[in-house]
Scaffold this motif. Structure first.
Motif, PDB file in Angstrom:
ATOM      1  N   SER A   1      -0.214   0.688   2.678  1.00  0.00           N
ATOM      2  CA  SER A   1       0.679  -0.142   3.487  1.00  0.00           C
ATOM      3  C   SER A   1       0.551   0.297   4.932  1.00  0.00           C
ATOM      4  O   SER A   1       0.127   1.415   5.217  1.00  0.00           O
ATOM      5  CB  SER A   1       2.131   0.044   3.047  1.00  0.00           C
ATOM      6  OG  SER A   1       2.314  -0.423   1.736  1.00  0.00           O
ATOM      7  N   ASN A   2       0.938  -0.586   5.845  1.00  0.00           N
ATOM      8  CA  ASN A   2       0.962  -0.181   7.241  1.00  0.00           C
ATOM      9  C   ASN A   2       2.170  -0.751   7.947  1.00  0.00           C
ATOM     10  O   ASN A   2       2.749  -1.753   7.532  1.00  0.00           O
ATOM     11  CB  ASN A   2      -0.338  -0.541   7.965  1.00  0.00           C
ATOM     12  CG  ASN A   2      -0.527  -2.024   8.139  1.00  0.00           C
ATOM     13  OD1 ASN A   2       0.387  -2.750   8.496  1.00  0.00           O
ATOM     14  ND2 ASN A   2      -1.736  -2.501   7.889  1.00  0.00           N
ATOM     15  N   LEU A   3       2.537  -0.084   8.991  1.00  0.00           N
ATOM     16  CA  LEU A   3       3.589  -0.519   9.890  1.00  0.00           C
ATOM     17  C   LEU A   3       2.926  -0.730  11.241  1.00  0.00           C
ATOM     18  O   LEU A   3       2.229   0.159  11.728  1.00  0.00           O
ATOM     19  CB  LEU A   3       4.684   0.546   9.992  1.00  0.00           C
ATOM     20  CG  LEU A   3       5.872   0.222  10.878  1.00  0.00           C
ATOM     21  CD1 LEU A   3       6.638  -0.980  10.318  1.00  0.00           C
ATOM     22  CD2 LEU A   3       6.791   1.428  10.973  1.00  0.00           C
TER      23      LEU A   3
ATOM     24  N   LEU B   1       7.646  -8.135  22.138  1.00  0.00           N
ATOM     25  CA  LEU B   1       7.569  -6.936  21.302  1.00  0.00           C
ATOM     26  C   LEU B   1       7.516  -7.366  19.847  1.00  0.00           C
ATOM     27  O   LEU B   1       8.228  -8.286  19.448  1.00  0.00           O
ATOM     28  CB  LEU B   1       8.774  -6.029  21.541  1.00  0.00           C
ATOM     29  CG  LEU B   1       8.942  -5.506  22.963  1.00  0.00           C
ATOM     30  CD1 LEU B   1      10.188  -4.643  23.063  1.00  0.00           C
ATOM     31  CD2 LEU B   1       7.716  -4.730  23.400  1.00  0.00           C
ATOM     32  N   GLY B   2       6.669  -6.691  19.076  1.00  0.00           N
ATOM     33  CA  GLY B   2       6.511  -7.077  17.682  1.00  0.00           C
ATOM     34  C   GLY B   2       6.576  -5.902  16.730  1.00  0.00           C
ATOM     35  O   GLY B   2       6.311  -4.752  17.101  1.00  0.00           O
ATOM     36  N   LEU B   3       6.950  -6.226  15.506  1.00  0.00           N
ATOM     37  CA  LEU B   3       7.011  -5.257  14.424  1.00  0.00           C
ATOM     38  C   LEU B   3       6.464  -5.948  13.180  1.00  0.00           C
ATOM     39  O   LEU B   3       6.797  -7.105  12.924  1.00  0.00           O
ATOM     40  CB  LEU B   3       8.465  -4.818  14.200  1.00  0.00           C
ATOM     41  CG  LEU B   3       8.726  -3.737  13.173  1.00  0.00           C
ATOM     42  CD1 LEU B   3       8.050  -2.438  13.597  1.00  0.00           C
ATOM     43  CD2 LEU B   3      10.218  -3.524  13.028  1.00  0.00           C
ATOM     44  N   GLY B   4       5.600  -5.267  12.441  1.00  0.00           N
ATOM     45  CA  GLY B   4       5.014  -5.894  11.263  1.00  0.00           C
ATOM     46  C   GLY B   4       4.808  -4.918  10.124  1.00  0.00           C
ATOM     47  O   GLY B   4       4.805  -3.691  10.318  1.00  0.00           O
TER      48      GLY B   4
ATOM     49  N   LEU C   1      -0.949   0.889  14.681  1.00  0.00           N
ATOM     50  CA  LEU C   1      -0.632   0.796  13.251  1.00  0.00           C
ATOM     51  C   LEU C   1      -0.584   2.179  12.627  1.00  0.00           C
ATOM     52  O   LEU C   1      -1.373   3.059  12.977  1.00  0.00           O
ATOM     53  CB  LEU C   1      -1.669  -0.070  12.541  1.00  0.00           C
ATOM     54  CG  LEU C   1      -1.694  -1.512  13.046  1.00  0.00           C
ATOM     55  CD1 LEU C   1      -2.823  -1.711  14.008  1.00  0.00           C
ATOM     56  CD2 LEU C   1      -1.802  -2.461  11.906  1.00  0.00           C
ATOM     57  N   PHE C   2       0.343   2.318  11.690  1.00  0.00           N
ATOM     58  CA  PHE C   2       0.541   3.564  10.959  1.00  0.00           C
ATOM     59  C   PHE C   2       0.497   3.252   9.479  1.00  0.00           C
ATOM     60  O   PHE C   2       1.248   2.394   8.998  1.00  0.00           O
ATOM     61  CB  PHE C   2       1.892   4.175  11.336  1.00  0.00           C
ATOM     62  CG  PHE C   2       2.086   4.292  12.819  1.00  0.00           C
ATOM     63  CD1 PHE C   2       1.601   5.374  13.509  1.00  0.00           C
ATOM     64  CD2 PHE C   2       2.740   3.288  13.525  1.00  0.00           C
ATOM     65  CE1 PHE C   2       1.769   5.474  14.882  1.00  0.00           C
ATOM     66  CE2 PHE C   2       2.912   3.371  14.898  1.00  0.00           C
ATOM     67  CZ  PHE C   2       2.429   4.465  15.581  1.00  0.00           C
ATOM     68  N   THR C   3      -0.379   3.913   8.737  1.00  0.00           N
ATOM     69  CA  THR C   3      -0.498   3.650   7.310  1.00  0.00           C
ATOM     70  C   THR C   3       0.213   4.714   6.493  1.00  0.00           C
ATOM     71  O   THR C   3       0.394   5.851   6.921  1.00  0.00           O
ATOM     72  CB  THR C   3      -1.974   3.592   6.869  1.00  0.00           C
ATOM     73  OG1 THR C   3      -2.580   4.854   7.126  1.00  0.00           O
ATOM     74  CG2 THR C   3      -2.727   2.499   7.575  1.00  0.00           C
TER      75      THR C   3
END
Length: 166
Positions: free
Chosen positions: A31-33, A50-53, A163-165
């Motif tokens: 998963s990623n953020l 600004l976005g967040l996913g 991105l952070f997984t």
């Protein structure tokens, strides 16, 4: 006997640790953020976006995701929800090209909601085992758009993502 158990534990931990280091951030089950930032113009005003996913890899390289964008410092207020599908060419060494398609639902203060479809492409740069940076471009075409109200019913733009997984 205790020495043998200790050795087995050390070997098992070494195998688990080495497997987690060699795992790609684009592997099945990961998963990623994502955090994104940009700018845009609409309604004769300039916005900071600004976005967040969140994304989940169904198979190696193939991700389903959802994103939320908040258009700030402009009027009217705009919020967007974007489900997407993306493929990362994870086999390519060092730099990872990606392509994707998306649908966007825009919620615009004092206006009817607006739907759009689009695509994106770019490159991911893996900075460590669990973080990477993306830069690319996207094209979005608004559906049932009235140019007299929205000025332009399609747009292309540059994207920068962190991105952070896990």
């Amino acid at each position: 006997m205790l020495k043998r158990i200790f050795t087995l534990v050390i070997v098992a931990l070494a195998i688990l640790f080495s497997a987690s280091i060699s795992a790609s951030p684009f592997d099945r089950g990961r998963s990623n953020l994502a955090i994104s930032a940009g700018s845009g113009s609409a309604f004769n005003d300039d916005y900071i976006i600004l976005g967040l996913g969140y994304g989940y890899y169904l198979t190696n390289g193939l991700q389903l995701g959802i994103g939320f964008d908040f258009w700030l410092n402009g009027s009217p207020s705009v919020y967007q929800v974007t489900p997407e599908i993306q493929y990362v060419f994870h086999q390519v060494p060092k730099v990872k090209p990606y392509i994707g398609a998306f649908y966007t639902r825009s919620y615009i203060e004092n206006y009817d909601d607006l739907d759009a479809v689009g695509y994106r492409a770019g490159l991911y740069f893996v900075t460590s085992g669990n973080t990477y940076i993306g830069i690319g471009g996207a094209y979005r075409k608004y559906q049932d758009c009235t140019e007299s109200v929205y000025t332009d019913c399609s747009t292309s733009y540059t994207e920068l993502s962190f991105l952070f997984t896990f």
